[in-house]
Design an enzyme around this catalytic site. Structure first.
Site, short mmCIF file in Angstrom:
data_model
loop_
_atom_site.label_atom_id
_atom_site.label_comp_id
_atom_site.label_asym_id
_atom_site.label_seq_id
_atom_site.Cartn_x
_atom_site.Cartn_y
_atom_site.Cartn_z
N ILE A 233 38.26 44.08 64.71
CA ILE A 233 37.69 45.43 64.85
C ILE A 233 36.27 45.43 64.25
CG2 ILE A 233 39.71 46.95 65.09
CD1 ILE A 233 38.35 46.09 61.68
N ALA A 234 35.69 44.22 64.13
CA ALA A 234 34.37 44.13 63.49
C ALA A 234 33.27 43.93 64.55
CB ALA A 234 34.38 43.02 62.46
N ARG A 235 33.01 42.69 64.90
CA ARG A 235 32.03 42.37 65.94
C ARG A 235 32.54 41.17 66.73
NH1 ARG A 235 30.07 46.62 65.52
NH2 ARG A 235 27.95 47.20 64.95
N GLU A 264 29.50 42.78 75.16
CA GLU A 264 29.96 44.10 75.63
C GLU A 264 28.94 44.69 76.61
OE1 GLU A 264 30.78 46.40 72.12
OE2 GLU A 264 32.15 44.88 71.37
N HIS A 282 35.86 48.75 72.61
CA HIS A 282 35.07 49.11 71.41
C HIS A 282 35.20 50.62 71.12
CE1 HIS A 282 31.31 47.99 68.85
NE2 HIS A 282 32.05 48.92 68.26
C1 8YV Z 1 30.46 52.62 66.65
C2 8YV Z 1 30.27 50.31 65.63
O1 8YV Z 1 31.45 53.31 67.26
O2 8YV Z 1 30.04 51.38 63.57
C3 8YV Z 1 29.75 50.44 64.27
O3 8YV Z 1 29.00 49.55 63.86
O4 8YV Z 1 30.08 49.35 66.26
C4 8YV Z 1 31.10 51.33 66.27
O5 8YV Z 1 32.21 51.57 65.49
C5 8YV Z 1 29.36 52.50 67.59
O6 8YV Z 1 28.23 52.19 66.88
C6 8YV Z 1 29.15 53.81 68.33
O7 8YV Z 1 27.84 54.06 68.55
#
Ligand code: 8YV
Length: 316
Positions: A233-235, A264, A282
């Site tokens: 759930i990170a990158r 993505e 995402h």
């Molecule tokens: C966001 C994300 O939802 O927070 C982050 O870094 O990647 C996501 O959780 C995304 O930035 C939405 O704009």
């Protein structure tokens, strides 16, 4: 005159959009067919940028905005913003720190349960009518993996990592973690990621991606082993995706649940047909409540910077 803002990614909460547009002149870059012409026409007047965590902003685009004062990231990750360049230019960068922790942790647990218990494949099974028609009900569905008590390894014990740990602890899961150093948390620190993978039934990625590209490669996946699950759930770039696909195909790990991907909005097609994988587009922070809070922080941050005050969530 209202400050001019370049918006690089959509804001999905109407009230936030309205507030943004009432306070600033907003150029919706993400909707422009001719982005170059948009910058040629407005670039010199732009004082603020609104962007998403994944979208960030390139150095090349910042270079075309000579009066840029602030990049407001509608997210917590700033890995897609060239912070060194922004710092050199004196551009402030804000992020919605703390606003999405709970949602992201909730989804991590949702994905863990989803992949271990086969919730998505069970759903597909019912919808396809197989439950009612199969001679031996449930026979084509393998038995699931119990979640309660699983040994959880968390990669990155920041805000999100801690919130994931808290939730996993409520499921009776022993928790260990790795990070740059041991932290003041009631969980076991394991400095060696390979060892953490060996000692975990599920590895949950909650690390910032500023460093650590393809942290999870073939070796770590092999260490996680045929009974192990990977949750991200990170990158996406933290995972070597071809190695992950190969590990799944070879049965070297038991499954994966991914909210984020390297490229993505494209997820590797090799994953689409697999029942041992749960995929999300995402969406970890995509609830009305959290996106409202995040959007408010973005707008407040711009207001504060233009007023010469220190905004909440200031990164640099
Ligand atoms: C966001 C994300 O939802 O927070 C982050 O870094 O990647 C996501 O959780 C995304 O930035 C939405 O704009």
């Amino acid at each position: 005159m209202k400050p001019q803002i370049l918006q690089l990614s959509p804001i999905l909460i109407p009230a936030v959009r309205e507030r943004l547009e009432s306070l600033f002149t907003v150029h919706r870059y993400f909707e422009q067919a001719d982005k170059d012409a948009c910058i040629a026409a407005h670039g010199a007047h732009i004082r603020g940028v609104v962007t998403g965590g994944h979208t960030g902003i390139s150095q090349a685009l910042m270079a075309r905005l000579p009066n840029l004062q602030v990049v407001a990231v509608n997210g917590v990750g700033t890995d897609a913003v060239d912070l060194a360049y922004a710092r050199d230019r004196g551009i402030q960068v804000t992020a919605t720190i703390g606003a999405l922790t709970e949602d992201v942790a909730d989804l991590a647990i949702g994905l863990l349960i989803g992949v271990c218990r086969g919730i998505c494949s069970g759903d597909r099974f019912v919808r396809a009518g197989h439950w009612a028609t199969s001679a031996t009900p449930l026979a084509p569905l393998p038995l699931a993996r119990q979640v309660s008590g699983m040994r959880i390894g968390i990669v990155g014990m920041g805000r999100v990592g801690r919130a994931v740990a808290q939730r996993a602890a409520a499921f009776g899961c022993p928790i260990r973690y790795t990070d740059l150093q041991a932290l003041d948390v009631p969980y076991g620190f394991e400095p060696d990621l390979l060892q953490l993978a060996k000692d975990s039934d599920a590895l949950i990625l909650a690390a910032a991606a500023d460093k650590g590209e393809a942290l999870i490669g073939a070796q770590v996946l092999r260490a996680l082993g045929p009974e192990g699950y990977l949750i991200n759930i990170a990158r996406g770039k933290l995972v070597d995706e071809p190695a992950l696909i190969a590990a799944l195909q070879a049965g070297e790990i038991a499954g994966a649940a991914l909210d984020v991907f390297a490229d993505e909005p494209h997820a590797p097609e090799a994953l689409f047909e697999r029942d041992d994988v749960v995929l999300q587009p995402h969406r970890a922070s995509a609830t009305v409540q959290t996106r409202t809070r995040m959007g408010e922080m973005v707008v407040d941050g711009l207001v504060e910077v233009f007023a010469g005050r220190k905004p909440q969530g200031l990164v640099i």
